[in-house]
Design a protein around this motif. Sequence first.
Motif, PDB file in Angstrom:
ATOM      1  N   VAL A  54      24.697   6.025  18.586  1.00 44.14           N
ATOM      2  CA  VAL A  54      23.933   5.919  17.348  1.00 44.14           C
ATOM      3  C   VAL A  54      22.458   5.845  17.686  1.00 44.14           C
ATOM      4  O   VAL A  54      22.068   5.271  18.714  1.00 44.14           O
ATOM      5  N   VAL A  56      18.908   4.657  15.961  1.00 40.95           N
ATOM      6  CA  VAL A  56      18.323   3.893  14.856  1.00 40.95           C
ATOM      7  C   VAL A  56      16.810   3.975  14.958  1.00 40.95           C
ATOM      8  O   VAL A  56      16.220   3.548  15.961  1.00 40.95           O
ATOM      9  N   ARG A 116      14.161  10.237  15.572  1.00 43.48           N
ATOM     10  CA  ARG A 116      15.553  10.694  15.650  1.00 43.48           C
ATOM     11  C   ARG A 116      15.704  11.796  16.688  1.00 43.48           C
ATOM     12  O   ARG A 116      16.693  11.838  17.422  1.00 43.48           O
ATOM     13  N   LEU A 129      25.426   9.385  15.611  1.00 47.17           N
ATOM     14  CA  LEU A 129      25.182   8.893  14.258  1.00 47.17           C
ATOM     15  C   LEU A 129      23.705   8.529  14.141  1.00 47.17           C
ATOM     16  O   LEU A 129      23.122   7.980  15.082  1.00 47.17           O
ATOM     17  N   CYS A 131      20.803   6.500  11.812  1.00 52.91           N
ATOM     18  CA  CYS A 131      20.545   5.499  10.779  1.00 52.91           C
ATOM     19  C   CYS A 131      19.085   5.088  10.830  1.00 52.91           C
ATOM     20  O   CYS A 131      18.380   5.386  11.800  1.00 52.91           O
ATOM     21  N   ASP A 132      18.651   4.388   9.793  1.00 55.13           N
ATOM     22  CA  ASP A 132      17.307   3.824   9.767  1.00 55.13           C
ATOM     23  C   ASP A 132      17.409   2.305   9.742  1.00 55.13           C
ATOM     24  O   ASP A 132      18.428   1.744   9.310  1.00 55.13           O
ATOM     25  N   LEU A 142      29.735   3.630   7.629  1.00 61.28           N
ATOM     26  CA  LEU A 142      29.194   4.409   8.750  1.00 61.28           C
ATOM     27  C   LEU A 142      30.313   5.043   9.569  1.00 61.28           C
ATOM     28  O   LEU A 142      30.156   6.144  10.105  1.00 61.28           O
ATOM     29  N   ASN A 158      25.355  12.894   4.347  1.00 68.04           N
ATOM     30  CA  ASN A 158      25.649  11.903   3.314  1.00 68.04           C
ATOM     31  C   ASN A 158      25.693  12.609   1.963  1.00 68.04           C
ATOM     32  O   ASN A 158      24.730  13.264   1.556  1.00 68.04           O
ATOM     33  N   VAL A 197      19.727   9.788   5.534  1.00 68.24           N
ATOM     34  CA  VAL A 197      20.662   9.088   6.420  1.00 68.24           C
ATOM     35  C   VAL A 197      21.634   8.292   5.546  1.00 68.24           C
ATOM     36  O   VAL A 197      21.335   8.027   4.379  1.00 68.24           O
ATOM     37  N   PRO A 198      22.769   7.909   6.100  1.00 69.86           N
ATOM     38  CA  PRO A 198      23.240   8.238   7.442  1.00 69.86           C
ATOM     39  C   PRO A 198      23.783   9.665   7.515  1.00 69.86           C
ATOM     40  O   PRO A 198      24.231  10.217   6.516  1.00 69.86           O
ATOM     41  N   HIS A 199      23.725  10.238   8.696  1.00 68.17           N
ATOM     42  CA  HIS A 199      24.401  11.495   8.972  1.00 68.17           C
ATOM     43  C   HIS A 199      24.777  11.506  10.449  1.00 68.17           C
ATOM     44  O   HIS A 199      24.313  10.666  11.225  1.00 68.17           O
TER      45      HIS A 199
END
Length: 296
Positions: A54, A56, A116, A129, A131-132, A142, A158, A197-199
């Motif tokens: 992931v 972030v 990202r 994955l 995310c922020d 998730l 998403n 996000v998420p994607h």
Amino acid sequence: MQESLNAWYGDHNSGDASVSRVLSLSLAYRRGYALASRISDIGIALPLQGKASVVVSICNEEQTLPAVLSELCKLPLKEIIVVLNGCTDGSFAAIVRDPRMILVHIPERLGHDVSRALGSALSSGDIVLFCDGDMSLPAEELAAFLIAVDLGVDIALNNLTPYLPTFSGQDDVTRCKTFLNQALGRSDLGANSLTAVPHALSRKAIETLGTEALIVPPKAQALALVRGLKVSAPYSVNVVRNNRIRSGNTGEGNSVAGLIIGDHVEAFTEVMKSEGNRLRFVTYSRSELAKVRNAR
């Protein structure tokens, strides 16, 4: 728990796997395991064939970051890459300590898209994955994106369609997203986009597109569609309601909206090089157009 789930799933998998089915089975297994072991605070085991990472992206999110990372730590992730993007608050101190953490510090604020892209370049998972750090999302939600990619999707977006107004009430950014998908023959995707996000992306998607392309999400999405990657929006998470309000992302003609619209112009320019100026739209002759009008 992960090992026992893998063994159980291998014996009970009927071959008709779907995101909802795998997710429901995983959550049911967790409930049973927690009951039998009498452990209440337990993570989520997923029968993934590949390894998951992931990324972030955070910028001054010391208030929300602990909750964000706490949910991510519940997932069977190989690595948790946290990109501190120009943070000037206590975000670093707020990071939950976990042996899977990889911390990347960017002194200047370069934006979530750059963060990202950098995180994806450092990742090693078969599934990545994104995310922020400004909103905490349940690990159960998730997990759906990890499952979707593990089942064969290259890009799992998403699905924001249930939370968007009708066309007349949409803003220019939403309409740009919709038009890009329509122009490339994927009207079924609606306004769903890599800008949200998420994607999650497969390793194949990252290698096909290149991490640099992820700096401009609409361009990466356009290239994914024309290059035949499998793109879907398999799950809905309401980030519209939870999106953090900032000075640059509110009001008509705000700077964030201008940036995203410009990114879509860049996406169209890029794919027109290979697809032509009409993209996936059919060009009709005058006689064919006359037939269509007369038929009405």
